[in-house]
Design an enzyme around this catalytic site. Sequence first.
Site: not given
Ligand code: 3AM
Length: 201
Positions: A134, A46
């Site tokens: 990304h 995603h």
């Molecule tokens: O899989 P992606 O990188 O697109 O990295 C986490 C993931 O993104 C991001 O939210 C998505 C689902 O978990 N994520 C988790 N904790 C986070 C935070 N505290 C976060 N993004 C920003 N701040």
Amino acid sequence: MPDKTRTFLAIPVPDKIGEKLTRLQAQLAPDVPDVRWASATATAFHLTLAFLGDVADVDLVRLCRAVNDAAKPHAPFELRLEGLGCFPDPRKARVLWVGMTGPGLEPLARLQKEVAAAATQAGCPPEDNRFHPHITLGRIKVGRGPARDLSPILRHHQTWSAGSFRVSEAVVFASTLAPEGPIYAPLSTARLEGEKPETSP
Ligand code: 3AM
């Protein structure tokens, strides 16, 4: 304490593109060990639009409605996946991802801004206002030796592309943390139903 759900907004990647990402992971795996690879099944490839963190369950319906209303007027658009990158830095890689290029970046930025604003208005603001589009391929396991420099691998895959896909929906996902990694489940799907503006001849 109210019941809460760890929530984020994202664009799901279609299966055909997901298969290409899975093949890329298999190509990379011998050169990039100790990675927790994202999977098409548990984590669903995603593009994260906004991470909202814990949302009280009583607020979820309002959130889903707000995201739906914000996404609906947007026209579907094409997004091209190309090149690899790392957070926070290729020389100290923690997250390995596929980037995107092309004219789809503009409507993507507009969509992201509006769904994030709608979530904020619904009382569920994103935890981080930065947006770096990304698709996560994998997370490097920490505590296993020195920081990893993936710069040569990124250079080698600079022109790698999974091609384009049509973005036609934005999804509110629940993320459940489990020992083997997070499990993502869609809570609601907002269709992009806007008309593409006429281009001048
Ligand atoms: O899989 P992606 O990188 O697109 O990295 C986490 C993931 O993104 C991001 O939210 C998505 C689902 O978990 N994520 C988790 N904790 C986070 C935070 N505290 C976060 N993004 C920003 N701040």
